[in-house]
Write an enzyme that holds these catalytic residues in place. Structure first.
Site, PDB file in Angstrom:
ATOM      1  N   GLY A   1       6.010   8.390   0.720  1.00 12.67           N
ATOM      2  CA  GLY A   1       6.969   8.527   2.324  1.00 12.67           C
ATOM      3  C   GLY A   1       7.601   6.777   1.473  1.00 12.67           C
ATOM      4  N   HIS A   2       7.412   6.238   1.507  1.00 13.54           N
ATOM      5  CA  HIS A   2       7.777   4.894   0.459  1.00 13.54           C
ATOM      6  C   HIS A   2       8.579   5.124  -0.317  1.00 13.54           C
ATOM      7  CE1 HIS A   2       3.511   2.567   2.181  1.00 13.54           C
ATOM      8  NE2 HIS A   2       4.934   2.531   3.416  1.00 13.54           N
TER       9      HIS A   2
ATOM     10  N   LYS B   1       8.323   8.149  10.304  1.00  9.84           N
ATOM     11  CA  LYS B   1       6.877   8.363  11.248  1.00  9.84           C
ATOM     12  C   LYS B   1       6.711   7.176  12.401  1.00  9.84           C
ATOM     13  CE  LYS B   1       1.888   7.797  10.557  1.00  9.84           C
ATOM     14  NZ  LYS B   1       1.601   6.519  10.393  1.00  9.84           N
TER      15      LYS B   1
ATOM     16  N   SER C   1      -0.121   4.199   4.677  1.00 14.28           N
ATOM     17  CA  SER C   1      -0.867   3.608   4.252  1.00 14.28           C
ATOM     18  C   SER C   1      -2.655   3.048   4.930  1.00 14.28           C
ATOM     19  CB  SER C   1      -0.634   2.020   4.501  1.00 14.28           C
ATOM     20  OG  SER C   1       1.019   2.028   3.465  1.00 14.28           O
TER      21      SER C   1
ATOM     22  N   GLN D   1       2.704  -8.926  13.313  1.00 14.12           N
ATOM     23  CA  GLN D   1       2.658  -8.079  13.734  1.00 14.12           C
ATOM     24  C   GLN D   1       1.257  -7.338  14.627  1.00 14.12           C
ATOM     25  OE1 GLN D   1       4.728  -6.155  11.002  1.00 14.12           O
ATOM     26  NE2 GLN D   1       4.225  -3.834  11.147  1.00 14.12           N
TER      27      GLN D   1
ATOM     28  N   ALA E   1       0.891  -1.126   0.129  1.00 10.96           N
ATOM     29  CA  ALA E   1      -0.007  -0.174  -0.107  1.00 10.96           C
ATOM     30  C   ALA E   1       0.630   1.595   0.330  1.00 10.96           C
ATOM     31  CB  ALA E   1      -0.888  -0.285   1.238  1.00 10.96           C
ATOM     32  N   LEU E   2       1.433   1.438  -0.900  1.00 11.64           N
ATOM     33  CA  LEU E   2       2.777   2.049  -1.173  1.00 11.64           C
ATOM     34  C   LEU E   2       2.558   3.527  -1.516  1.00 11.64           C
ATOM     35  CD1 LEU E   2       5.618   0.157  -2.949  1.00 11.64           C
ATOM     36  CD2 LEU E   2       5.506  -0.042  -0.877  1.00 11.64           C
TER      37      LEU E   2
END
Ligand code: PAF
Length: 283
Positions: free
Chosen positions: A36-37, A151, A190, A61, A32-33
């Site tokens: 920022g990525h 972030k 995302s 996670q 879900a780029l």
């Protein structure tokens, strides 16, 4: 861009490179780029001969199964974005490639205090899952440089701790890159894909309350400042996990600020069903 789905094939390919003249930069993601990525990919490309990006939505996670089910998956668009950014390698493993022995029985990482506060407190088990996947990915990719976004401030600290725990991998350099924001100030995430336009407008109150803390920061008591930010958020119907002002190096919450100590404000809130986090270095 080369796409690898099998761990052994990626490892063989990376091993075939002449490591003496090559440096590998690594950007782990859950897909879900967003820009920022891409800024992490660009930073890696700038400093390394090969940039590897991984996309793996890590079940280990997610402390909340609903959050896992609803995590946005936009793989075709992600691949297009990575191609446009001229990323060299995408590692796109299945769950069984990452966890060949399943992921219910897990080793425990000693994360100390970091696991007891903020995200550690509100998302029990989350950082154990992050460490599990990141250790596995680092063992596969063996990067020289690892790129992470500010972030996820606490995650950066946890991963730095993990790299210290993994002694054979301790020459990995961690590079923490600034949070990218929409023109409104909303931190790119995302999870923003799950927000309506109206909700995105409301969500920028998170940034505004961080700015309020930064602008009004003064030596002395921190509780009143936190209270002001909480009121601002509650006014917009956020459900608050935490609004905290902490020592930027240790994440110890500050009740008093001495006017010098490097500090960071961190916020985690729910807007309807979507959990959002953001932070700001204050001085
Ligand atoms: O920040 C993320 O997207 C994830 O926590 C990470 C570091 C890729 C591990 O799954």
């Amino acid at each position: 861009m080369r796409i690898f789905k099998k761990t052994a094939v990626l490892k063989d390919w990376l091993n075939s490179l002449n490591k003496i003249s090559f440096s590998v930069g690594f950007v782990p993601t859950m897909g879900a780029l967003h820009q920022g990525h891409i800024s992490l990919i660009q930073e890696s490309k700038h400093h390394n001969s090969i940039t590897v990006c991984s996309i793996f939505v890590n079940p280990a996670q997610f402390n909340d199964p609903k959050d896992f089910e609803k995590y946005p998956i936009t793989i075709e668009r992600d691949i297009e974005m990575l191609e446009m950014a001229d990323c060299d390698v995408l590692f796109l493993p299945s769950v069984s490639e990452i966890y060949p022995e399943g992921f219910s029985e897990a080793k425990q990482y000693d994360l100390g205090f970091l696991e007891t506060v903020l995200e550690g407190k509100y998302r029990p088990g989350h950082f154990q899952g992050v460490c599990r996947v990141v250790e596995r990915l680092l063992e596969i990719v063996v990067p020289n440089n690892l790129y992470l976004g500010q972030k996820d401030y606490q995650q950066c600290m946890v991963i730095a701790h993990l790299v210290k725990l993994m002694d054979q991998q301790s020459n990995i350099q961690i590079n923490i890159c600034p949070t990218l924001r929409e023109a409104s100030g909303l931190a790119m995430s995302s999870r923003n894909m799950r927000l309506s336009e109206k909700e995105k407008n409301i969500a920028l109150t998170i940034f505004q309350s961080l700015e309020l803390i930064k602008n009004k920061l003064a030596k002395g008591d921190m509780n009143e400042l936190k209270r002001k930010a909480i009121i601002m958020l509650e006014h917009k119907d956020f459900r608050i996990d935490y609004v905290e002002i902490a020592d930027a190096n240790t994440l110890t919450p500050l009740t008093e600020w001495d006017g010098k100590q490097k500090s960071v404000a961190l916020i985690a809130v729910y807007l309807n069903e979507v959990r959002l986090i953001d932070n700001m270095i204050l001085n």
